[in-house]
Design an enzyme around this catalytic site. Structure first.
Site, PDB file in Angstrom:
ATOM      1  CB  CYS A  59      38.563  40.631  37.364  1.00 49.54           C
ATOM      2  SG  CYS A  59      39.472  40.275  35.856  1.00 49.54           S
ATOM      3  CD  GLU A  61      38.596  37.276  40.555  1.00 50.11           C
ATOM      4  OE1 GLU A  61      38.939  36.120  40.264  1.00 50.11           O
ATOM      5  OE2 GLU A  61      38.113  38.068  39.709  1.00 50.11           O
ATOM      6  NE  ARG A  87      29.468  31.083  34.071  1.00 45.01           N
ATOM      7  CZ  ARG A  87      30.549  31.851  33.983  1.00 45.01           C
ATOM      8  NH1 ARG A  87      31.655  31.403  33.437  1.00 45.01           N
ATOM      9  NH2 ARG A  87      30.528  33.087  34.418  1.00 45.01           N
ATOM     10  CB  CYS A  93      42.655  36.303  35.154  1.00 47.32           C
ATOM     11  SG  CYS A  93      42.681  38.034  35.682  1.00 47.32           S
ATOM     12  CE1 TYR A 130      59.591  43.916  38.812  1.00 44.68           C
ATOM     13  CE2 TYR A 130      57.297  44.504  39.200  1.00 44.68           C
ATOM     14  CZ  TYR A 130      58.627  44.855  39.115  1.00 44.68           C
ATOM     15  OH  TYR A 130      59.003  46.147  39.343  1.00 44.68           O
ATOM     16  CD1 TRP A 132      55.443  47.922  41.183  1.00 41.95           C
ATOM     17  CD2 TRP A 132      53.589  47.659  42.395  1.00 41.95           C
ATOM     18  NE1 TRP A 132      54.878  49.158  41.328  1.00 41.95           N
ATOM     19  CE2 TRP A 132      53.727  49.030  42.059  1.00 41.95           C
ATOM     20  CE3 TRP A 132      52.494  47.258  43.140  1.00 41.95           C
ATOM     21  CZ2 TRP A 132      52.809  49.992  42.475  1.00 41.95           C
ATOM     22  CZ3 TRP A 132      51.581  48.217  43.555  1.00 41.95           C
ATOM     23  CH2 TRP A 132      51.748  49.570  43.211  1.00 41.95           C
TER      24      TRP A 132
END
Length: 134
Positions: A59, A61, A87, A93, A130, A132
């Site tokens: 992606c 990002e 857009r 995501c 979660y 990590w």
């Protein structure tokens, strides 16, 4: 959610992401290119663009985060993703949200909301995530 209005610095970050995607887009034809930009605490800006592929791909990002890291910037304050062909802004995501949370939990994300474009902490975008620990 801690939504805040955009600052002039946020607008400059959006412009960098927009310029990056506009200058490097893959075009229409079903291929939608995304540009991203990230700001470091010292004010430096870094851009990235996604690599669209039918198997998936990084992606925009993540490319911008990698660009910043490769340039020695580790303390990042703000990130944005912008779509080609006007857009507008896109929220990250799920995978990007998890990575932002793990590597840059204090980063603010520029995203569209019903009230217009705003910034929010990455921690608000993935509640109950979660955590990590590298």
């Amino acid at each position: 959610m801690d939504l805040r209005p955009l600052t002039p610095d946020d607008l400059a970050l959006i412009e960098l992401a927009r310029r990056t995607v506009d200058e490097n887009t893959d075009g229409p034809d079903g291929i939608y290119t995304m540009g991203a930009a990230v700001r470091a605490a010292d004010g430096r800006l870094f851009a990235g663009i996604n690599l669209y592929h039918f198997t998936g791909g990084p992606c925009a990002e993540l490319v911008a985060l990698g660009h910043a890291r490769a340039s020695g910037a580790r303390d990042l304050t703000t990130i944005v993703a912008v779509g080609n062909e006007n857009r507008g802004l896109f929220a990250p995501c799920g995978r990007d949200r998890q990575i932002l949370l793990d590597y840059h939990p204090g980063i603010r994300v520029l995203l569209p909301t019903p009230e217009g474009n705003r910034s929010a902490p990455a921690t608000d975008l993935l509640p109950g995530a979660y955590r990590w620990e590298p």
